[in-house]
Design an enzyme around this catalytic site. Structure first.
Site, PDB file in Angstrom:
ATOM      1  N   LYS A  85       9.838   5.170   6.719  1.00  0.00           N
ATOM      2  CA  LYS A  85      10.315   4.198   6.104  1.00  0.00           C
ATOM      3  C   LYS A  85      11.323   4.651   5.156  1.00  0.00           C
ATOM      4  O   LYS A  85      11.037   5.643   4.299  1.00  0.00           O
ATOM      5  CB  LYS A  85       8.936   3.773   5.268  1.00  0.00           C
ATOM      6  CG  LYS A  85       7.976   3.008   6.030  1.00  0.00           C
ATOM      7  CD  LYS A  85       6.734   2.755   5.044  1.00  0.00           C
ATOM      8  CE  LYS A  85       5.535   2.088   5.769  1.00  0.00           C
ATOM      9  NZ  LYS A  85       4.335   2.352   5.141  1.00  0.00           N
ATOM     10  N   HIS A 109      -3.541  -5.503   2.585  1.00  0.00           N
ATOM     11  CA  HIS A 109      -2.475  -6.675   2.868  1.00  0.00           C
ATOM     12  C   HIS A 109      -3.127  -7.942   3.276  1.00  0.00           C
ATOM     13  O   HIS A 109      -2.576  -8.858   3.821  1.00  0.00           O
ATOM     14  CB  HIS A 109      -1.875  -6.108   4.377  1.00  0.00           C
ATOM     15  CG  HIS A 109      -1.189  -4.811   4.256  1.00  0.00           C
ATOM     16  ND1 HIS A 109      -0.514  -4.379   5.416  1.00  0.00           N
ATOM     17  CD2 HIS A 109      -0.534  -4.419   3.307  1.00  0.00           C
ATOM     18  CE1 HIS A 109       0.351  -3.470   4.893  1.00  0.00           C
ATOM     19  NE2 HIS A 109       0.280  -3.488   3.647  1.00  0.00           N
ATOM     20  N   LYS A 122       7.430   0.217  14.257  1.00  0.00           N
ATOM     21  CA  LYS A 122       6.231  -0.508  13.731  1.00  0.00           C
ATOM     22  C   LYS A 122       6.910  -1.729  13.129  1.00  0.00           C
ATOM     23  O   LYS A 122       7.536  -1.651  12.035  1.00  0.00           O
ATOM     24  CB  LYS A 122       5.187   0.203  13.043  1.00  0.00           C
ATOM     25  CG  LYS A 122       4.164  -0.689  12.439  1.00  0.00           C
ATOM     26  CD  LYS A 122       2.949   0.458  11.999  1.00  0.00           C
ATOM     27  CE  LYS A 122       3.084   0.321  10.288  1.00  0.00           C
ATOM     28  NZ  LYS A 122       1.798   0.860   9.721  1.00  0.00           N
ATOM     29  N   ASP A 162      -3.848   1.563  11.596  1.00  0.00           N
ATOM     30  CA  ASP A 162      -3.434   2.230  10.207  1.00  0.00           C
ATOM     31  C   ASP A 162      -4.429   1.999   9.209  1.00  0.00           C
ATOM     32  O   ASP A 162      -4.975   0.931   8.820  1.00  0.00           O
ATOM     33  CB  ASP A 162      -2.218   1.404   9.704  1.00  0.00           C
ATOM     34  CG  ASP A 162      -1.670   2.179   8.514  1.00  0.00           C
ATOM     35  OD1 ASP A 162      -2.413   3.105   8.050  1.00  0.00           O
ATOM     36  OD2 ASP A 162      -0.833   1.797   7.850  1.00  0.00           O
ATOM     37  N   HIS A 204       8.620  -0.968   9.359  1.00  0.00           N
ATOM     38  CA  HIS A 204       8.697  -2.049   8.516  1.00  0.00           C
ATOM     39  C   HIS A 204       8.046  -1.760   6.949  1.00  0.00           C
ATOM     40  O   HIS A 204       7.180  -0.995   6.997  1.00  0.00           O
ATOM     41  CB  HIS A 204       8.351  -3.331   9.008  1.00  0.00           C
ATOM     42  CG  HIS A 204       7.097  -3.582   9.281  1.00  0.00           C
ATOM     43  ND1 HIS A 204       6.338  -4.833   9.590  1.00  0.00           N
ATOM     44  CD2 HIS A 204       5.847  -2.663   9.447  1.00  0.00           C
ATOM     45  CE1 HIS A 204       5.138  -4.706  10.106  1.00  0.00           C
ATOM     46  NE2 HIS A 204       4.913  -3.597   9.830  1.00  0.00           N
ATOM     47  N   ARG A 205       7.785  -2.591   6.157  1.00  0.00           N
ATOM     48  CA  ARG A 205       7.195  -2.622   4.885  1.00  0.00           C
ATOM     49  C   ARG A 205       6.457  -4.124   4.940  1.00  0.00           C
ATOM     50  O   ARG A 205       6.636  -5.037   5.639  1.00  0.00           O
ATOM     51  CB  ARG A 205       7.916  -2.684   3.610  1.00  0.00           C
ATOM     52  CG  ARG A 205       8.629  -1.561   3.436  1.00  0.00           C
ATOM     53  CD  ARG A 205       8.150  -0.020   3.542  1.00  0.00           C
ATOM     54  NE  ARG A 205       6.849   0.243   2.920  1.00  0.00           N
ATOM     55  CZ  ARG A 205       6.735   1.370   2.126  1.00  0.00           C
ATOM     56  NH1 ARG A 205       7.720   1.990   1.674  1.00  0.00           N
ATOM     57  NH2 ARG A 205       5.712   1.220   1.378  1.00  0.00           N
ATOM     58  N   GLU A 257       1.659  -9.292   7.013  1.00  0.00           N
ATOM     59  CA  GLU A 257       2.380  -8.952   8.153  1.00  0.00           C
ATOM     60  C   GLU A 257       2.153  -9.732   9.385  1.00  0.00           C
ATOM     61  O   GLU A 257       2.443  -9.337  10.344  1.00  0.00           O
ATOM     62  CB  GLU A 257       2.034  -7.553   8.679  1.00  0.00           C
ATOM     63  CG  GLU A 257       2.643  -6.572   7.177  1.00  0.00           C
ATOM     64  CD  GLU A 257       2.434  -4.871   7.588  1.00  0.00           C
ATOM     65  OE1 GLU A 257       1.642  -4.480   8.659  1.00  0.00           O
ATOM     66  OE2 GLU A 257       2.953  -4.127   6.921  1.00  0.00           O
ATOM     67  N   SER A 307       0.761  -1.184  -0.099  1.00  0.00           N
ATOM     68  CA  SER A 307       0.023  -0.025   0.093  1.00  0.00           C
ATOM     69  C   SER A 307       1.020   1.304  -0.010  1.00  0.00           C
ATOM     70  O   SER A 307       0.922   1.962   0.827  1.00  0.00           O
ATOM     71  CB  SER A 307      -1.066  -0.187   1.307  1.00  0.00           C
ATOM     72  OG  SER A 307      -0.235   0.324   2.499  1.00  0.00           O
ATOM     73  N   GLU A 348      -3.147   5.946  12.076  1.00  0.00           N
ATOM     74  CA  GLU A 348      -2.172   6.459  10.958  1.00  0.00           C
ATOM     75  C   GLU A 348      -3.133   6.458   9.793  1.00  0.00           C
ATOM     76  O   GLU A 348      -4.035   5.665   9.680  1.00  0.00           O
ATOM     77  CB  GLU A 348      -1.058   5.220  10.852  1.00  0.00           C
ATOM     78  CG  GLU A 348      -0.234   5.295   9.862  1.00  0.00           C
ATOM     79  CD  GLU A 348       0.779   4.036   9.815  1.00  0.00           C
ATOM     80  OE1 GLU A 348       1.026   3.389  10.698  1.00  0.00           O
ATOM     81  OE2 GLU A 348       1.134   3.645   8.581  1.00  0.00           O
ATOM     82  N   GLU A 373      -4.709  -2.181   9.072  1.00  0.00           N
ATOM     83  CA  GLU A 373      -3.839  -2.793  10.444  1.00  0.00           C
ATOM     84  C   GLU A 373      -4.551  -2.427  11.647  1.00  0.00           C
ATOM     85  O   GLU A 373      -4.759  -1.133  11.926  1.00  0.00           O
ATOM     86  CB  GLU A 373      -2.665  -2.260  10.349  1.00  0.00           C
ATOM     87  CG  GLU A 373      -1.626  -2.695   9.201  1.00  0.00           C
ATOM     88  CD  GLU A 373      -0.400  -1.736   8.872  1.00  0.00           C
ATOM     89  OE1 GLU A 373       0.140  -1.403  10.037  1.00  0.00           O
ATOM     90  OE2 GLU A 373      -0.035  -1.551   7.807  1.00  0.00           O
ATOM     91  N   ASP A 416       1.739   8.598   7.255  1.00  0.00           N
ATOM     92  CA  ASP A 416       2.498   7.526   6.557  1.00  0.00           C
ATOM     93  C   ASP A 416       2.294   8.180   5.067  1.00  0.00           C
ATOM     94  O   ASP A 416       3.360   8.663   4.608  1.00  0.00           O
ATOM     95  CB  ASP A 416       2.092   6.139   6.700  1.00  0.00           C
ATOM     96  CG  ASP A 416       2.776   5.181   5.790  1.00  0.00           C
ATOM     97  OD1 ASP A 416       3.728   5.526   5.196  1.00  0.00           O
ATOM     98  OD2 ASP A 416       2.162   4.131   5.687  1.00  0.00           O
TER      99      ASP A 416
HETATM  100  C1  PEP Z   1       1.620   0.762   5.900  1.00  0.00           C
HETATM  101  O1  PEP Z   1       1.086   1.231   5.315  1.00  0.00           O
HETATM  102  O2  PEP Z   1       2.123   1.195   6.963  1.00  0.00           O
HETATM  103  C2  PEP Z   1       2.551  -0.586   5.302  1.00  0.00           C
HETATM  104  C3  PEP Z   1       3.640  -1.076   5.979  1.00  0.00           C
HETATM  105  O3  PEP Z   1       2.344  -1.036   4.296  1.00  0.00           O
HETATM  106  P1  PEP Z   1       3.113  -1.013   2.986  1.00  0.00           P
HETATM  107  O4  PEP Z   1       4.476  -1.537   3.442  1.00  0.00           O
HETATM  108  O5  PEP Z   1       2.628  -2.343   2.294  1.00  0.00           O
HETATM  109  O6  PEP Z   1       3.284   0.226   2.177  1.00  0.00           O
HETATM  110 MG    MG Z   2       0.796   2.833   6.696  1.00  0.00          MG
END
Ligand code: PEP
Ligand code: MG
Length: 420
Positions: free
Chosen positions: A333, A149, A384, A237, A361-362, A201, A44, A282, A159, A308
């Site tokens: 990130k 996800h 996270k 999230d 993380h991703r 995840e 995402s 988030e 999330e 984010d």
């Molecule tokens: C997020 O949206 O916070 C996430 C971890 O998703 P993605 O890594 O798929 O962007």
């Molecule tokens: Mg996010």
């Protein structure tokens, strides 16, 4: 004292992430050491992130790392992070890392930091933190996963997260989250709502409405908080860009069966915050809704309203958020922006404005722990990184090791705290 961490060579290859998708891995050699870093990948992804791979995909990224980057980096000093990161921008020559790919930039940048830390026998977190004490980032992890996800019947929200706000150690924090995760499974079975599986995840995928999932998780958090004293609190999230339909001018919740205007979305989220004592939300609104974010933040009391997809670890977007008052927390990130220096700048800007920085993380991750090193090194109060699964546990285990190491070096200031 070792000399400079002079880079002698670079190797790049195609490897797999936790989703089984291809990504790029880089080995940097120098000073008798090797640093290996593979890049995670998002599903995402924010519209304003850099481009993860060049046109041509991972194979092209590997090819370009070998042909364009290896000769340029050879002979450079990995201790000079900024110079390495500037070189990555220079070789790329675009403003979105379209030529070499943001994931290659990420892998090389973090590998340079890691190589320097190895050559000088100083842990990465300490190298990044400089002198002074460090705090262990509180792990924020998803116990239920939905949205983009997961597949099939699932929650609309991406999330459902938990954070042990009063955890006394890294191990206790990780274990409290794991207990909530398994309590959620038990409660779901008791309620006759079988789990459909796990999301990307590691959170359970539940065929439930937003409210039903939150009630279940609230009850699991109460049980675990009583048993552990860790005061496990709930976050979300919403990943609202994936719910937002420009055509319908509405946030579309398929499972919940509702379509919300911007104002209704703000009220809906405020209701969830109040009913479930959410400490963290988030991306409650889509990635360009700076003003609606601001309206929600002003009404949300002390709850962390985190950007984010809104902020994508980018200082110019943080500046925009500051102008409007859109957030009080930011997801960090590194591969949204490409390099460690760029993400350090974003962290410094956000922290100096009083934001809570959340290293993240991703959804497609790799099985290594450097994310935890960077989180502690850049003084992020939260990380996270999920709750279970090898690629998530690798970060939690690294937090436990960092805590032990910092204690030995007498630089441990305990667990970080968030306004909760
Ligand atoms: C997020 O949206 O916070 C996430 C971890 O998703 P993605 O890594 O798929 O962007
Ligand atoms: Mg996010």
């Amino acid at each position: 004292m070792a000399g400079p961490a002079k880079i002698t060579s670079l190797a790049a290859r195609r490897v797999l992430d936790s989703r089984g998708e291809s990504t790029v891995e880089v080995d940097l050699f120098g000073g008798g050491m090797m640093a290996r870093v593979a890049a995670p990948s998002g599903k995402s992804r924010g519209r304003w992130e850099v481009q993860p791979f060049p046109d041509g995909g991972v194979d092209e990224a590997v090819e370009r790392a070998r042909k364009l980057l290896a000769p340029e980096l050879s002979g450079m000093n990995a201790d000079r992070q900024q110079q390495i990161d500037e070189k990555l921008h220079e070789v790329d020559g675009t403003d979105r890392f379209s030529r070499i790919g943001g994931n290659t930039a990420y892998a090389v940048s973090i590998a340079a930091a890691l190589l320097s830390s190895k050559v000088h026998k100083k842990p990465l977190y300490q190298k990044l933190a400089g002198s002074g004490k460090v705090r262990i980032s509180l792990p924020l992890g998803n116990v239920v996963g939905g949205g983009t996800h997961a597949k099939g019947k699932r929650t609309d929200i991406q999330e459902f997260l938990v954070v042990p706000s009063k955890a006394s150690s890294a191990a206790q924090a990780a274990e409290a989250n794991i207990k909530v995760h398994s309590e959620v499974a038990q409660l779901a079975v008791q309620k006759g709502s079988p789990m459909i599986g796990k999301g990307d995840e590691g959170g359970y995928v539940l065929d439930m409405t937003t409210e039903q999932a939150l009630e279940l998780i609230s009850s699991a958090c109460q049980t675990v908080s009583l048993a552990t004293g860790a005061d496990v609190r709930i976050g979300l999230d919403v990943a609202a860009s994936s719910l937002w339909s420009k055509k319908e001018d509405a946030y579309v919740y398929k499972r919940d069966g509702r379509k919300l205007s911007e104002g209704e979305q703000i009220d809906f989220v405020l209701g969830l915050i109040e009913r479930h004592r959410l400490v963290y939300v988030e991306d409650p609104l889509h990635e360009d809704a700076f003003e609606a974010f601001a309206e929600l933040r002003k009404k949300a009391g002390g709850t962390l309203i985190c950007g984010d997809d809104l902020l994508v670890t980018n200082t110019a977007r943080i500046q925009q958020a500051l102008k409007h008052g859109s957030a009080n927390a930011i997801i960090v990130k590194t591969n949204q922006v490409g390099t460690l220096s760029d993400s350090r700048r974003a962290v410094q800007k956000a922290q100096s404005a009083g934001y809570v920085t959340v290293m993240s993380h991703r959804s497609g991750e790799v099985c290594s722990g450097e994310l935890a090193q960077v989180a502690v090194g850049l003084s992020c109060p939260m990380i996270k990184c999920g709750v279970i699964g090898g690629e998530r546990i690798s970060k939690l285990n690294e937090l436990i090791r960092i805590e032990e190491d910092a204690e030995k070096r007498k630089i441990l200031a305990g667990m970080a705290r968030i306004p909760a």
